[in-house]
Write a protein that holds these residues in place. Structure first.
Motif, PDB file in Angstrom:
ATOM      1  N   LEU A 132       2.124   1.798  -3.492  1.00 36.66           N
ATOM      2  CA  LEU A 132       1.283   2.465  -4.203  1.00 36.66           C
ATOM      3  C   LEU A 132       0.836   3.470  -3.953  1.00 36.66           C
ATOM      4  O   LEU A 132       0.742   4.418  -5.026  1.00 36.66           O
ATOM      5  CB  LEU A 132      -0.172   1.547  -4.103  1.00 36.66           C
ATOM      6  CG  LEU A 132      -0.165   0.069  -4.894  1.00 36.66           C
ATOM      7  CD1 LEU A 132      -1.500  -0.625  -4.605  1.00 36.66           C
ATOM      8  CD2 LEU A 132      -0.135   0.185  -6.302  1.00 36.66           C
ATOM      9  N   GLU A 133       0.916   3.931  -2.864  1.00 35.23           N
ATOM     10  CA  GLU A 133       0.639   5.483  -2.484  1.00 35.23           C
ATOM     11  C   GLU A 133       1.664   6.357  -3.167  1.00 35.23           C
ATOM     12  O   GLU A 133       1.441   7.447  -3.732  1.00 35.23           O
ATOM     13  CB  GLU A 133       0.582   5.648  -1.010  1.00 35.23           C
ATOM     14  CG  GLU A 133      -0.826   5.370  -0.373  1.00 35.23           C
ATOM     15  CD  GLU A 133      -0.815   5.228   1.143  1.00 35.23           C
ATOM     16  OE1 GLU A 133       0.364   5.350   1.671  1.00 35.23           O
ATOM     17  OE2 GLU A 133      -1.867   5.325   1.775  1.00 35.23           O
ATOM     18  N   SER A 134       3.126   5.969  -2.989  1.00 35.77           N
ATOM     19  CA  SER A 134       4.171   6.740  -3.362  1.00 35.77           C
ATOM     20  C   SER A 134       3.962   6.659  -5.030  1.00 35.77           C
ATOM     21  O   SER A 134       4.349   7.905  -5.432  1.00 35.77           O
ATOM     22  CB  SER A 134       5.462   6.148  -2.924  1.00 35.77           C
ATOM     23  OG  SER A 134       5.781   5.015  -3.591  1.00 35.77           O
TER      24      SER A 134
ATOM     25  N   ILE B  41       1.028  -1.283   0.100  1.00 36.82           N
ATOM     26  CA  ILE B  41       0.052  -0.062   0.065  1.00 36.82           C
ATOM     27  C   ILE B  41       0.777   1.386  -0.140  1.00 36.82           C
ATOM     28  O   ILE B  41       0.343   2.412  -0.708  1.00 36.82           O
ATOM     29  CB  ILE B  41      -0.864   0.074   1.327  1.00 36.82           C
ATOM     30  CG1 ILE B  41      -1.997  -0.980   0.933  1.00 36.82           C
ATOM     31  CG2 ILE B  41      -1.501   1.358   1.508  1.00 36.82           C
ATOM     32  CD1 ILE B  41      -3.035  -1.159   2.083  1.00 36.82           C
ATOM     33  N   ASN B  42       2.054   1.201   0.811  1.00 35.37           N
ATOM     34  CA  ASN B  42       2.852   2.563   0.846  1.00 35.37           C
ATOM     35  C   ASN B  42       3.542   2.615  -0.597  1.00 35.37           C
ATOM     36  O   ASN B  42       3.717   3.711  -0.987  1.00 35.37           O
ATOM     37  CB  ASN B  42       4.051   2.332   1.845  1.00 35.37           C
ATOM     38  CG  ASN B  42       3.531   2.436   3.185  1.00 35.37           C
ATOM     39  OD1 ASN B  42       2.439   3.125   3.611  1.00 35.37           O
ATOM     40  ND2 ASN B  42       4.049   1.667   4.283  1.00 35.37           N
TER      41      ASN B  42
ATOM     42  N   VAL C 153       1.503   6.359  -7.013  1.00 28.42           N
ATOM     43  CA  VAL C 153       0.067   7.200  -7.234  1.00 28.42           C
ATOM     44  C   VAL C 153       0.593   8.555  -6.937  1.00 28.42           C
ATOM     45  O   VAL C 153       0.201   9.641  -7.717  1.00 28.42           O
ATOM     46  CB  VAL C 153      -0.985   6.824  -6.633  1.00 28.42           C
ATOM     47  CG1 VAL C 153      -2.220   7.715  -6.661  1.00 28.42           C
ATOM     48  CG2 VAL C 153      -1.374   5.373  -6.957  1.00 28.42           C
ATOM     49  N   GLY C 154       1.248   8.920  -6.164  1.00 30.24           N
ATOM     50  CA  GLY C 154       1.479  10.497  -5.446  1.00 30.24           C
ATOM     51  C   GLY C 154       2.357  10.968  -6.483  1.00 30.24           C
ATOM     52  O   GLY C 154       2.187  11.994  -7.084  1.00 30.24           O
TER      53      GLY C 154
END
Length: 187
Positions: free
Chosen positions: A129-131, A126-127, A133-134
């Motif tokens: 993916l967040e980075s 998840i981390n 996507v960010g």
């Protein structure tokens, strides 16, 4: 023995997952006093990473969570057994029930560890993916900002051209360019 019943009796104390002596005694069908006596007779088998006695603060916190006995409260600080301490208990409690219960408890600890590993792997993904996507959102915002600047420049050019057209003579009075139709002469 139900895995969820065992899991509900596993606490985190001093950063370790442990089971308390009175819960274990209950599972084994023993009095807590008998379990503690057996442990004290075999104290060398229980180093601090296998078993420890709760200190005053931990004991008070435990009592405040309504862990009480039939006579109105715990009289002595309980022993907390780690997974290895529970496994060691099977070597000093020589009954079929103790072996059965220990197997169920060890399987519960293993299941919890497996769940924790799965959870940490999921959290890591998840981390990531967040980075990702960010970064992608940042790139998209940069493109939109650039397009906004470019579009504004184009809009300014169009307004300038429109203003120039208004300044020219009307279309009907302008000199025509390109091919023109010539009239044929009749004989």
């Amino acid at each position: 023995m139900d895995i969820q019943q065992i899991q509900s009796k596993i606490y985190t104390i001093r950063g370790q997952r442990v089971m308390l002596d009175f819960d274990l005694a209950n599972f084994y069908g023993l009095k807590t006093k008998v379990l503690k006596q057996s442990v004290r007779r075999n104290f060398a088998r229980f180093p601090e990473d296998f078993m420890f006695e709760l200190n005053g603060e931990e004991f008070a916190n435990l009592r405040s969570q309504n862990v009480t006995s039939s006579w109105g409260g715990l009289r002595y600080s309980p022993f907390a057994f780690t997974e290895h301490g529970v496994a060691m208990l099977s070597s000093i409690l020589n009954s079929d029930r103790a072996v059965e219960i220990n197997i169920a408890i060890i399987r519960t600890f293993i299941a919890m560890r497996h769940f924790a590993l799965t959870f940490s792997e999921l959290a890591q993904k998840i981390n990531e993916l967040e980075s990702t996507v960010g970064k992608e959102l940042s790139d998209i915002n940069e493109v939109l900002r650039w397009l906004g600047e470019e579009n504004q420049a184009r809009a300014d050019e169009i307004q300038t051209l429109q203003a120039m057209n208004i300044a020219h003579e009307s279309w009907s009075q302008r000199k025509r360019i390109g091919f023109t139709k010539t009239e044929e002469k009749s004989d």
